[in-house]
Design a protein around this motif. Structure first.
Motif, PDB file in Angstrom:
ATOM      1  N   GLY A 162      -6.572   8.488   2.951  1.00  0.00           N
ATOM      2  CA  GLY A 162      -6.853   7.061   2.972  1.00  0.00           C
ATOM      3  C   GLY A 162      -5.624   6.280   2.561  1.00  0.00           C
ATOM      4  N   LEU A 163      -5.841   5.061   2.128  1.00  0.00           N
ATOM      5  CA  LEU A 163      -4.763   4.174   1.704  1.00  0.00           C
ATOM      6  C   LEU A 163      -5.089   3.597   0.326  1.00  0.00           C
ATOM      7  CD1 LEU A 163      -4.309   2.157   5.030  1.00  0.00           C
ATOM      8  CD2 LEU A 163      -2.879   4.055   4.238  1.00  0.00           C
ATOM      9  N   PHE A 167       0.825  -1.208   0.000  1.00  0.00           N
ATOM     10  CA  PHE A 167       0.000   0.000   0.000  1.00  0.00           C
ATOM     11  C   PHE A 167       0.858   1.257   0.000  1.00  0.00           C
ATOM     12  CE2 PHE A 167       1.247  -0.517   4.326  1.00  0.00           C
ATOM     13  CZ  PHE A 167       1.309   0.760   4.861  1.00  0.00           C
ATOM     14  N   VAL A 168       0.208   2.388  -0.294  1.00  0.00           N
ATOM     15  CA  VAL A 168       0.798   3.715  -0.120  1.00  0.00           C
ATOM     16  C   VAL A 168      -0.263   4.617   0.492  1.00  0.00           C
ATOM     17  CG1 VAL A 168       2.471   3.557  -2.013  1.00  0.00           C
ATOM     18  CG2 VAL A 168       0.153   4.427  -2.466  1.00  0.00           C
ATOM     19  N   LEU A 169       0.166   5.768   0.993  1.00  0.00           N
ATOM     20  CA  LEU A 169      -0.778   6.770   1.479  1.00  0.00           C
ATOM     21  C   LEU A 169      -1.480   7.408   0.291  1.00  0.00           C
ATOM     22  CD1 LEU A 169       1.386   8.606   4.182  1.00  0.00           C
ATOM     23  CD2 LEU A 169      -0.141   6.636   4.498  1.00  0.00           C
ATOM     24  N   ALA A 170      -2.770   7.683   0.456  1.00  0.00           N
ATOM     25  CA  ALA A 170      -3.564   8.269  -0.626  1.00  0.00           C
ATOM     26  C   ALA A 170      -3.782   9.763  -0.388  1.00  0.00           C
ATOM     27  CB  ALA A 170      -4.920   7.569  -0.736  1.00  0.00           C
ATOM     28  N   PRO A 171      -3.482  10.607  -1.378  1.00  0.00           N
ATOM     29  CA  PRO A 171      -3.730  12.046  -1.220  1.00  0.00           C
ATOM     30  C   PRO A 171      -5.223  12.347  -1.295  1.00  0.00           C
ATOM     31  CG  PRO A 171      -3.026  11.566  -3.452  1.00  0.00           C
ATOM     32  CD  PRO A 171      -2.897  10.283  -2.684  1.00  0.00           C
ATOM     33  N   GLY A 172      -5.572  13.530  -0.820  1.00  0.00           N
ATOM     34  CA  GLY A 172      -6.977  13.916  -0.845  1.00  0.00           C
ATOM     35  C   GLY A 172      -7.146  15.413  -0.921  1.00  0.00           C
ATOM     36  N   THR A 173      -8.168  15.905  -0.253  1.00  0.00           N
ATOM     37  CA  THR A 173      -8.533  17.317  -0.348  1.00  0.00           C
ATOM     38  C   THR A 173      -7.728  18.223   0.584  1.00  0.00           C
ATOM     39  OG1 THR A 173     -10.311  16.900   1.256  1.00  0.00           O
ATOM     40  CG2 THR A 173     -10.879  16.792  -1.095  1.00  0.00           C
ATOM     41  N   VAL A 174      -6.940  17.649   1.480  1.00  0.00           N
ATOM     42  CA  VAL A 174      -6.137  18.453   2.407  1.00  0.00           C
ATOM     43  C   VAL A 174      -4.664  18.214   2.110  1.00  0.00           C
ATOM     44  CG1 VAL A 174      -5.570  18.925   4.815  1.00  0.00           C
ATOM     45  CG2 VAL A 174      -7.910  18.278   4.190  1.00  0.00           C
TER      46      VAL A 174
END
Length: 293
Positions: free
Chosen positions: A231-232, A218-225
């Protein structure tokens, strides 16, 4: 100056000279003091040579072409940069040596194509405490088709050590909620690609079973912040949940589904909403290369 005074002064000078000479001899004989060992639990110091690790590696022989590419963002993490470069180059050299052995063994076809291995590491996301990288390993070793394995690297910037999925969660936490969320998302992605595909359970046979989150790259998932993980993203390889022709999957699970499980140390590194949940597989990776005849 009187004779007795001259005699005493000469004796003092001779004594001083002998003492200095003896001290110099002793210094030559004494071994250099060993470097102080690293404190327990602390990573070994990175030498200037290690810290200056290159950003790429390439080698071409008559038997194999191998290469490594690292992202510019890794320069800020000198410990990780040095270790990862050394690990990957060692792996590539072993692959090239193995290719030579296989392609030159007695009875091997002389017209067999040479092997290839390409490792590409890209930046996934950096938060206040964490540094996440995506690793794509393309491998052709003479089979019917090449294989691509996607994995992730998670680095704690302060502790200077790699983390696993379990490190993000409270100790002895049951990840059943995350397992089920991942399985549901995989089945939804499979139906989108192959409408008549049969749903797979969590505890089915190999190739027809959802992987457990703790066993999945897995990796870290980017988002709105900015600077926070929303998420992942989990990597499921071809063959893992279906036939090779179905391809690999990259599945994004929002933090809202597992926020209550996060360890206190890393809870603040997660915030915001995913830009897209579910199947986020890059278009180029949806379908693997066709098998050769």
């Amino acid at each position: 100056m009187t004779a007795p005074l001259k005699t005493r002064l000469g004796a003092l000078l001779l004594t001083a000279a002998l003492a200095a000479g003896l001290s110099a001899c002793n210094r030559d004989r004494e071994p250099a003091a060993p470097d102080a060992p690293a404190a327990p639990g602390q990573p070994a110091a990175v030498t200037p040579a290690d810290a200056a690790a290159p950003m790429a590696f390439e080698s071409k022989t008559a038997w194999a072409d191998v290469s490594l590419t690292l992202p510019a963002a890794i320069r800020t993490q000198t410990d990780l940069h040095a270790r990862l470069y050394a690990e990957e180059v060692r792996l590539l050299r072993q692959f090239a040596e193995g290719a030579q052995g296989e392609l030159t063994e007695a009875g091997a076809d002389t017209d067999r194509p040479k092997y290839e291995k390409t490792i590409t590491v890209t930046a996934a996301l950096e938060t206040g405490k964490l540094f996440s990288l995506k690793r794509v390993d393309f491998d052709y070793s003479g089979g019917a088709h090449p294989n691509t394995l996607t994995s992730g690297i998670l680095w704690d910037k302060a502790l200077k050590r790699r983390l696993g999925l379990a490190d993000l969660f409270r100790k002895n936490t049951d990840l059943a909620i995350l397992d089920q969320a991942l399985c549901s998302a995989i089945n939804a992605a499979k139906r989108a690609r192959v409408p008549d595909s049969v749903s797979i359970p969590l505890n089915g046979p190999p190739g027809a079973s959802c992987p457990r989150a703790a066993d999945t790259a897995f990796v870290l998932a980017p988002g709105t912040v900015n600077g926070k993980a929303a998420g992942l993203i989990f990597f499921i390889g071809a063959y893992q949940v279906g036939p090779y022709a179905e391809g690999a999957y990259e599945i994004a699970i929002p933090v809202t589904g597992f926020r209550s499980l996060l360890a206190v140390a890393y809870a603040d590194d997660f915030a915001g909403q995913l830009l897209k949940a579910g199947d986020v597989t890059p278009v180029a990776a949806v379908r693997p290369a066709p098998e050769t005849i």
